[in-house]
Design an enzyme around this catalytic site. Sequence first.
Site, PDB file in Angstrom:
ATOM      1  N   THR A 125      17.784 -28.181  57.217  1.00 40.40           N
ATOM      2  CA  THR A 125      17.530 -27.067  56.297  1.00 40.40           C
ATOM      3  C   THR A 125      17.377 -27.643  54.893  1.00 40.40           C
ATOM      4  O   THR A 125      18.329 -28.216  54.352  1.00 40.40           O
ATOM      5  CB  THR A 125      18.711 -26.074  56.352  1.00 40.40           C
ATOM      6  OG1 THR A 125      18.861 -25.647  57.711  1.00 40.40           O
ATOM      7  CG2 THR A 125      18.464 -24.885  55.451  1.00 40.40           C
ATOM      8  N   GLU A 155      15.590 -24.814  61.857  1.00 43.96           N
ATOM      9  CA  GLU A 155      16.373 -24.595  63.068  1.00 43.96           C
ATOM     10  C   GLU A 155      17.281 -23.376  62.914  1.00 43.96           C
ATOM     11  O   GLU A 155      17.904 -23.199  61.880  1.00 43.96           O
ATOM     12  CB  GLU A 155      17.228 -25.850  63.341  1.00 43.96           C
ATOM     13  CG  GLU A 155      18.087 -25.744  64.565  1.00 43.96           C
ATOM     14  CD  GLU A 155      17.263 -25.344  65.791  1.00 43.96           C
ATOM     15  OE1 GLU A 155      16.189 -25.910  66.019  1.00 43.96           O
ATOM     16  OE2 GLU A 155      17.710 -24.436  66.518  1.00 43.96           O
ATOM     17  N   ARG A 158      22.884 -21.656  66.895  1.00 41.56           N
ATOM     18  CA  ARG A 158      24.268 -21.320  66.514  1.00 41.56           C
ATOM     19  C   ARG A 158      25.198 -22.345  67.129  1.00 41.56           C
ATOM     20  O   ARG A 158      25.064 -22.654  68.319  1.00 41.56           O
ATOM     21  CB  ARG A 158      24.644 -19.937  67.062  1.00 41.56           C
ATOM     22  CG  ARG A 158      23.818 -18.817  66.517  1.00 41.56           C
ATOM     23  CD  ARG A 158      23.882 -17.599  67.410  1.00 41.56           C
ATOM     24  NE  ARG A 158      23.249 -17.832  68.698  1.00 41.56           N
ATOM     25  CZ  ARG A 158      23.225 -16.963  69.709  1.00 41.56           C
ATOM     26  NH1 ARG A 158      23.834 -15.798  69.581  1.00 41.56           N
ATOM     27  NH2 ARG A 158      22.621 -17.239  70.836  1.00 41.56           N
ATOM     28  N   ASN A 212      19.385 -16.912  57.024  1.00 46.46           N
ATOM     29  CA  ASN A 212      20.838 -17.074  56.893  1.00 46.46           C
ATOM     30  C   ASN A 212      21.404 -16.181  55.797  1.00 46.46           C
ATOM     31  O   ASN A 212      22.500 -15.631  55.930  1.00 46.46           O
ATOM     32  CB  ASN A 212      21.195 -18.542  56.634  1.00 46.46           C
ATOM     33  CG  ASN A 212      21.330 -19.312  57.933  1.00 46.46           C
ATOM     34  OD1 ASN A 212      21.216 -18.734  59.013  1.00 46.46           O
ATOM     35  ND2 ASN A 212      21.565 -20.601  57.847  1.00 46.46           N
ATOM     36  N   LEU A 254      28.253  -7.173  62.001  1.00 38.05           N
ATOM     37  CA  LEU A 254      28.937  -6.092  61.281  1.00 38.05           C
ATOM     38  C   LEU A 254      30.427  -6.090  61.629  1.00 38.05           C
ATOM     39  O   LEU A 254      31.056  -5.039  61.650  1.00 38.05           O
ATOM     40  CB  LEU A 254      28.306  -4.738  61.625  1.00 38.05           C
ATOM     41  CG  LEU A 254      26.939  -4.454  61.003  1.00 38.05           C
ATOM     42  CD1 LEU A 254      26.426  -3.073  61.427  1.00 38.05           C
ATOM     43  CD2 LEU A 254      26.982  -4.549  59.477  1.00 38.05           C
ATOM     44  N   CYS A 264      26.613 -23.772  57.594  1.00 36.94           N
ATOM     45  CA  CYS A 264      25.293 -23.222  57.213  1.00 36.94           C
ATOM     46  C   CYS A 264      25.350 -22.060  56.226  1.00 36.94           C
ATOM     47  O   CYS A 264      24.783 -22.154  55.150  1.00 36.94           O
ATOM     48  CB  CYS A 264      24.544 -22.808  58.476  1.00 36.94           C
ATOM     49  SG  CYS A 264      24.046 -24.244  59.449  1.00 36.94           S
ATOM     50  N   LYS A 324      34.287 -20.639  63.819  1.00 40.09           N
ATOM     51  CA  LYS A 324      34.078 -19.562  64.782  1.00 40.09           C
ATOM     52  C   LYS A 324      34.448 -20.086  66.162  1.00 40.09           C
ATOM     53  O   LYS A 324      34.692 -21.291  66.335  1.00 40.09           O
ATOM     54  CB  LYS A 324      32.656 -19.027  64.763  1.00 40.09           C
ATOM     55  CG  LYS A 324      31.615 -20.021  65.227  1.00 40.09           C
ATOM     56  CD  LYS A 324      30.267 -19.340  65.295  1.00 40.09           C
ATOM     57  CE  LYS A 324      29.195 -20.298  65.711  1.00 40.09           C
ATOM     58  NZ  LYS A 324      27.873 -19.727  65.736  1.00 40.09           N
ATOM     59  N   ARG A 331      33.975 -27.161  59.098  1.00 38.64           N
ATOM     60  CA  ARG A 331      33.309 -27.142  57.786  1.00 38.64           C
ATOM     61  C   ARG A 331      33.282 -25.720  57.232  1.00 38.64           C
ATOM     62  O   ARG A 331      32.848 -24.792  57.884  1.00 38.64           O
ATOM     63  CB  ARG A 331      31.887 -27.713  57.912  1.00 38.64           C
ATOM     64  CG  ARG A 331      31.902 -29.212  58.178  1.00 38.64           C
ATOM     65  CD  ARG A 331      30.498 -29.770  58.326  1.00 38.64           C
ATOM     66  NE  ARG A 331      29.880 -29.395  59.577  1.00 38.64           N
ATOM     67  CZ  ARG A 331      28.685 -29.818  59.965  1.00 38.64           C
ATOM     68  NH1 ARG A 331      27.964 -30.599  59.184  1.00 38.64           N
ATOM     69  NH2 ARG A 331      28.185 -29.444  61.127  1.00 38.64           N
TER      70      ARG A 331
HETATM   71  N1  LIG Z   1      25.043 -27.054  62.442  1.00 34.58           N
HETATM   72  C1  LIG Z   1      24.290 -25.974  62.594  1.00 34.58           C
HETATM   73  O1  LIG Z   1      24.696 -24.984  63.195  1.00 34.58           O
HETATM   74  C2  LIG Z   1      22.902 -25.926  62.030  1.00 34.58           C
HETATM   75  C3  LIG Z   1      22.043 -24.909  62.411  1.00 34.58           C
HETATM   76  C4  LIG Z   1      20.756 -24.882  61.878  1.00 34.58           C
HETATM   77  C5  LIG Z   1      20.356 -25.838  60.966  1.00 34.58           C
HETATM   78  N2  LIG Z   1      21.242 -26.815  60.596  1.00 34.58           N
HETATM   79  C6  LIG Z   1      20.794 -27.814  59.631  1.00 34.58           C
HETATM   80  O2  LIG Z   1      20.551 -29.026  60.338  1.00 34.58           O
HETATM   81  C7  LIG Z   1      20.912 -30.153  59.529  1.00 34.58           C
HETATM   82  C8  LIG Z   1      21.944 -31.012  60.243  1.00 34.58           C
HETATM   83  O3  LIG Z   1      23.117 -30.252  60.408  1.00 34.58           O
HETATM   84  P1  LIG Z   1      24.309 -30.761  61.337  1.00 34.58           P
HETATM   85  O4  LIG Z   1      25.298 -29.661  61.374  1.00 34.58           O
HETATM   86  O5  LIG Z   1      23.764 -31.292  62.605  1.00 34.58           O
HETATM   87  O6  LIG Z   1      24.870 -31.971  60.438  1.00 34.58           O
HETATM   88  P2  LIG Z   1      25.854 -33.153  60.894  1.00 34.58           P
HETATM   89  O7  LIG Z   1      26.526 -33.582  59.657  1.00 34.58           O
HETATM   90  O8  LIG Z   1      26.630 -32.742  62.085  1.00 34.58           O
HETATM   91  O9  LIG Z   1      24.848 -34.293  61.384  1.00 34.58           O
HETATM   92  C9  LIG Z   1      24.121 -35.121  60.537  1.00 34.58           C
HETATM   93  C10 LIG Z   1      24.063 -36.502  61.168  1.00 34.58           C
HETATM   94  O10 LIG Z   1      23.155 -37.301  60.395  1.00 34.58           O
HETATM   95  C11 LIG Z   1      23.682 -38.620  60.341  1.00 34.58           C
HETATM   96  N3  LIG Z   1      23.044 -39.300  59.211  1.00 34.58           N
HETATM   97  C12 LIG Z   1      23.314 -39.162  57.891  1.00 34.58           C
HETATM   98  N4  LIG Z   1      22.502 -39.931  57.162  1.00 34.58           N
HETATM   99  C13 LIG Z   1      21.687 -40.582  58.031  1.00 34.58           C
HETATM  100  C14 LIG Z   1      20.621 -41.508  57.899  1.00 34.58           C
HETATM  101  N5  LIG Z   1      20.225 -41.913  56.702  1.00 34.58           N
HETATM  102  N6  LIG Z   1      20.030 -41.967  59.001  1.00 34.58           N
HETATM  103  C15 LIG Z   1      20.422 -41.562  60.242  1.00 34.58           C
HETATM  104  N7  LIG Z   1      21.418 -40.678  60.431  1.00 34.58           N
HETATM  105  C16 LIG Z   1      22.043 -40.191  59.351  1.00 34.58           C
HETATM  106  C17 LIG Z   1      25.171 -38.413  60.216  1.00 34.58           C
HETATM  107  O11 LIG Z   1      25.895 -39.579  60.573  1.00 34.58           O
HETATM  108  C18 LIG Z   1      25.410 -37.229  61.165  1.00 34.58           C
HETATM  109  O12 LIG Z   1      25.727 -37.663  62.477  1.00 34.58           O
HETATM  110  C19 LIG Z   1      21.418 -29.564  58.203  1.00 34.58           C
HETATM  111  O13 LIG Z   1      20.363 -29.513  57.290  1.00 34.58           O
HETATM  112  C20 LIG Z   1      21.826 -28.168  58.592  1.00 34.58           C
HETATM  113  O14 LIG Z   1      21.752 -27.263  57.512  1.00 34.58           O
HETATM  114  C21 LIG Z   1      22.500 -26.892  61.108  1.00 34.58           C
END
Ligand SMILES: NC(=O)c1ccc[n+]([C@@H]2O[C@H](COP(=O)([O-])OP(=O)(O)OC[C@H]3O[C@@H](n4cnc5c(N)ncnc54)[C@H](O)[C@@H]3O)[C@@H](O)[C@H]2O)c1
Length: 449
Positions: A125, A155, A158, A212, A254, A264, A324, A331
């Site tokens: 995101t 993405e 959930r 979101n 709700l 997020c 949740k 986080r």
């Molecule tokens: N978690 C969710 O429910 C969700 C849902 C939709 C969108 N997103 C979006 O997706 C993205 C990722 O979210 P997440 O929750 O999976 O994050 P996360 O922190 O769980 O995962 C990120 C991963 O990237 C790795 N990383 C960091 N820097 C790196 C690099 N330079 N090279 C390779 N790997 C690297 C980290 O070690 C980590 O394992 C965010 O932008 C988030 O907003 C998350």
Amino acid sequence: MTRVCVVGGGGYVGLGYAVALAELGHTVVGLDIDAARVDQLNQGDSPIFEAGLPEMLERNLASGRLRFTADYANAVPEAEIVFLCTGTPSLSDGEADLRQVRAAATSIGAHLASGRSTIIVNKSTMPVGAAELVAGIVAEHAPQGASYAVVSNPEFLREGRVLHDILHPDRVVLGGDDPRAVATVAALYEPLGAPILRTDHRSAELIKYAANAFLATKISFINDIARLCERLGADVTIVAGGIGADPRIGPRFLNAGIGFGGSCFPKDVGALTRMTEGAGLHPGLLRAVLEINRDAQRRFVTRADQLLGGLDGRIVALWGLAFKEGTDDLRESPSVAVAEMMQERGAQLRAHDPAALANAARRLPWVTLCDDLYETTRGADAVALCTPWPEYAAADLKRVAALMRGDLFLDGRNFLGPRPVEAAGLRYVGIGRGARPALDAGLASLVGG
Ligand SMILES: NC(=O)c1ccc[n+]([C@@H]2O[C@H](COP(=O)([O-])OP(=O)(O)OC[C@H]3O[C@@H](n4cnc5c(N)ncnc54)[C@H](O)[C@@H]3O)[C@@H](O)[C@H]2O)c1
């Protein structure tokens, strides 16, 4: 079948995609800079709690379609499509921190193969304009003769349902200005049968934040109504049912409670607030959404403090730490905010969570963590239910009442409702379910009293 590299492949989104794309038959390399996580994953051990993940991980490692690496040279050059799934956490002013994205884009660019074309899919995101940012960084570092295109593919999964949501999306959004690259990414998703919305980069990027922010707004809206219910002697669960039956409103999101959290909603509403300000506009609604959310947690703690005659020295059993149910993710968890505020007021906390205790041991070292739910309640003055795990609906409340020294049951999610709790002899306090006070003079005057 496509050769895919998932950058950030050890995270919630990246790991979900790495495993799910391998399950669909593609050859996938999950790339993550966290080498310990990479080792763990190559041994078939999932670092993340998600339904179905261990089995799907093991199956696809065994099939040879999936492997993990911490080395860009071992993953990017051979990939046809690179998914960029690194984290985009918040800076202290709410702005998205793009350092992980910048670092990943730099490494991706530097490892593109000459004479080949690679598609980079922005899955993280990222604020509007990020597609241009990523393309610019990649261009700066790519070797001569490498060609690439960026597709914005936000993405909507959930946590707690990561694999389900990846494999059964309700829509797929693809933003880009290279129709062939967009068509190639669309082909990956077509077997899933979801509608595919093709658009420009900026609209795709904004769709994610707007989605979101809208869901967060629904939660803060009902929490605002809950405050009013408490004052007026109405029941927010009934009000929510009454408005949610209108198909223009819908019943989901709700549930009044201690507010939204996770990796997020808070960060994305914060980032959209900063984008709105950056565009020279006033983010009045978004600020209110965040303020009501913080207030929901503060009000819960204040209520506990008042009902217990002070939290200092009180023993509180916290039920649920994850933001949740169905995840181990702490986080921005409202439960963690509640724990911190209670601890500051002198409460002794004993907490249970079906999945998040290992993460909690690092994040909340001053909380006594209990594997056994009933152990939290031994000698407790109050139970504070903060995460609606199904396990809690099945708890033996008579046993809980017998173990406690007090009788207060604070239901921060209106999850159990008063009936079973009161039947066990406990005092139930939910959110937005007021006792019926006399209308104060100001209100009475509105109805001619
Ligand atoms: N978690 C969710 O429910 C969700 C849902 C939709 C969108 N997103 C979006 O997706 C993205 C990722 O979210 P997440 O929750 O999976 O994050 P996360 O922190 O769980 O995962 C990120 C991963 O990237 C790795 N990383 C960091 N820097 C790196 C690099 N330079 N090279 C390779 N790997 C690297 C980290 O070690 C980590 O394992 C965010 O932008 C988030 O907003 C998350």
